[in-house]
Each structure stands twice: as structure tokens, then as C-alpha cells.
Design a protein around this motif. Structure first.
Motif, short mmCIF file in Angstrom:
data_model
loop_
_atom_site.label_atom_id
_atom_site.label_comp_id
_atom_site.label_asym_id
_atom_site.label_seq_id
_atom_site.Cartn_x
_atom_site.Cartn_y
_atom_site.Cartn_z
N TYR A 192 -1.61 -2.16 -15.25
CA TYR A 192 -2.72 -1.60 -15.02
C TYR A 192 -3.40 -1.28 -16.32
O TYR A 192 -2.84 -1.08 -17.51
N TYR A 219 -5.51 -7.57 -15.48
CA TYR A 219 -4.84 -6.38 -14.81
C TYR A 219 -4.43 -6.63 -13.75
O TYR A 219 -5.00 -7.12 -12.57
N TYR A 221 -3.04 -4.30 -11.34
CA TYR A 221 -3.57 -3.32 -10.37
C TYR A 221 -4.69 -2.45 -11.06
O TYR A 221 -4.86 -2.33 -12.07
N GLU A 222 -5.48 -1.76 -10.30
CA GLU A 222 -6.71 -0.99 -10.71
C GLU A 222 -6.15 0.27 -11.56
O GLU A 222 -6.75 0.55 -12.45
N SER A 223 -4.98 0.86 -11.16
CA SER A 223 -4.47 2.07 -11.82
C SER A 223 -2.93 2.21 -11.44
O SER A 223 -2.36 0.94 -10.75
N ARG A 224 -2.27 3.14 -11.72
CA ARG A 224 -0.77 3.00 -11.85
C ARG A 224 -0.40 2.86 -10.44
O ARG A 224 0.49 2.11 -10.24
N LYS A 225 -0.89 3.52 -9.15
CA LYS A 225 -0.47 3.39 -7.96
C LYS A 225 -1.71 2.91 -7.35
O LYS A 225 -1.54 3.14 -5.86
N GLY A 226 -2.67 2.24 -7.63
CA GLY A 226 -3.79 1.56 -7.08
C GLY A 226 -3.72 0.49 -6.49
O GLY A 226 -2.45 -0.13 -6.59
N ASP A 227 -4.77 -0.27 -6.04
CA ASP A 227 -4.61 -1.59 -5.36
C ASP A 227 -4.85 -2.47 -6.38
O ASP A 227 -4.96 -2.38 -7.38
N TYR A 228 -4.85 -3.67 -5.73
CA TYR A 228 -4.75 -4.85 -6.66
C TYR A 228 -6.23 -4.93 -7.27
O TYR A 228 -7.08 -4.51 -6.77
N THR A 229 -6.58 -5.44 -8.48
CA THR A 229 -7.75 -5.80 -9.03
C THR A 229 -8.66 -6.76 -8.15
O THR A 229 -7.99 -7.54 -7.35
#
Length: 242
Positions: A192, A219, A221-229
Motif C-alpha cells: 500500500y 500498489y 491495496y489502497e491503504s494498510r487495511k484497505g481494499d484492493y486498488t
């Protein structure tokens, strides 16, 4: 060990793989979308495993035909089932063999690709599944010997694509150049934004001049615990080219 069918890419392919132990991951999918195959290329996947990379590549490139080299009997069975299940008898050719003694003439291939073991044989904690240890660690063939054989298999100006751990990027580039495989295209993969690079996607060309293009970061993921980009979500969508 039982093999189980996994519908993938919204059901556009079916992948038989072991129920336990090593199963394909996002790295294989990223490599499948990093490949670029031309209509007349003679193509080889080394250490094909269940064949997920080749299966996706054959969906992306409707003209392609691929030889899949694999040593382990369990994965040979996966490959054979996946050829039949996905009706690829005329396009995906399973070869049981060892990269250390490849069953091909030298300079036979325009493109070789692989998701090789990332770690040295003595590194880290071992899995209870021996097949996973073989897949993740260079127990049977270290990186230097592996790249030597890739050079042997490629035609001059032939391309080698791989996904590898970013932790060994310096070693990888050094050994590629030692074996006259010049890095030409590189893309770093991050979990991410703000994280350290986790993987590297790299294309090298045999007997090429020095010059490398560095692509924008990828990337997962969008963020540490986020959804896939969005880019990775697109990699997981149905492919209906065939």
C-alpha cells in the motif's frame, strides 16, 4: 493430497490446486499481467506449479501457446487437469522436467517466465508441507544456477520475465547481468502507499545493451487495511477473449 477446483477471474478459468500447502497468490497474478507475448513467440514457463500464470496469459493473449515445465508430480497432475478443464489441449503443453537439466535445445525460446523461489534454502521457518518448502526456497536450484539455465534456454534478444522478492533485488540484478540477461523493464510492487517495496516485476533481455525503464509503482491495496486498488481489481475481473 487432494486437488480442489478454484473458479477464478469471475469464473472465466478453473484452477485445480492442492487443498493444503502452497497455493497461488497475488504475485503470480501480477506476473501474468506484466507479460507481453507476441503472436509468433515460443514461450516457456519454468516451475509452472498449478499453471495459474499460463492460464491467465493464455486468456490475455489469444494467439499464444505455452510450454509449462514442472518437476513435482503433484503439480503435474494439477497442470494436466487444468489443461482439460479449460480446454487448452492445443495451447498449453505440460512437460515434466528439471530446470537443472532442461529437456529443450539451447536457444529454443523467445520468452521464458517464472515465479521462482524467493528465499535461500536455509532462510526462515520451514512449512510442514514439503511441497511448499520446495516452492518457496531454492532447495533444488539456487538463483545463480536458475538464471544460468534461463540464459541457456533463451534465444539472443529473448525476454525473461519474473516476479521476485524486492529484498534480493541487488543480488538478482547482479546475477542477471552475470548471465548476460540485461534488466530492461522494472516495476516495484508495494502492499500500500507508504510501505516498503515487497516485490519486483522485471523483464530482462538476453545480450541486450544497458538501459532500464522504471515503471510507476504498483500498489496492491489502497491503504494498510484497505481494499484492493482499482488496478488490482481489474486484474481479477473476468477475461472472455477466448
Amino acid at each position: 493430497m487432494q486437488l480442489v477446483p478454484t473458479p477464478f477471474l469471475e469464473g472465466s478459468i478453473i484452477v485445480y490446486q492442492p487443498e493444503r500447502g502452497f497455493r497461488f497468490g497475488i504475485d503470480s497474478i501480477l506476473l501474468a499481467y506484466f507479460l507481453n507475448l507476441k503472436p509468433k513467440d515460443i514461450v516457456l514457463e519454468v516451475g509452472a506449479g498449478s499453471g495459474i500464470i499460463s492460464l491467465i496469459a493464455l486468456k490475455r493473449f489469444s494467439h499464444a501457446k505455452i510450454f509449462a515445465l514442472e518437476l513435482e508430480t503433484l503439480y503435474i497432475e494439477c497442470l494436466k487437469r487444468n489443461v482439460l478443464e479449460n480446454k487448452l489441449q492445443e495451447r498449453l503443453f505440460v512437460i515434466k522436467g528439471d530446470i537443472r537439466n532442461p529437456p529443450f535445445k539451447p536457444g529454443n525460446f523467445d520468452v521464458v517466465f517464472s515465479n521462482p523461489p524467493y528465499f535461500k534454502s536455509e532462510a526462515g521457518r520451514k512449512s510442514p508441507y514439503e511441497i511448499e518448502n520446495i516452492t518457496r526456497r531454492d532447495i533444488e536450484c539456487d538463483l545463480n544456477e536458475f538464471l544460468k539455465k534461463v540464459n541457456y534456454l533463451l534465444k539472443n534478444r529473448g525476454k525473461f520475465y519474473l516476479v521476485f522478492t524486492a529484498l534480493r533485488l541487488a543480488e538478482l540484478v547482479y546475477l542477471l547481468k552475470n548471465h548476460r540477461l540485461e534488466p530492461k523493464l522494472l516495476r516495484l510492487v508495494y502492499s500500500y502507499p507508504g510501505s516498503e517495496a515487497k516485490l519486483v516485476l522485471l523483464c530482462a533481455v538476453k545480450e541486450a545493451k544497458e538501459e532500464i525503464r522504471i515503471l510507476p509503482p504498483l500498489y496492491i491495496y489502497e491503504s494498510r487495511k484497505g481494499d484492493y486498488t482499482e488496478e488490482v481489481k481489474n486484474f481479477l475481473k473476468r477475461i472472455d477473449k477466448n
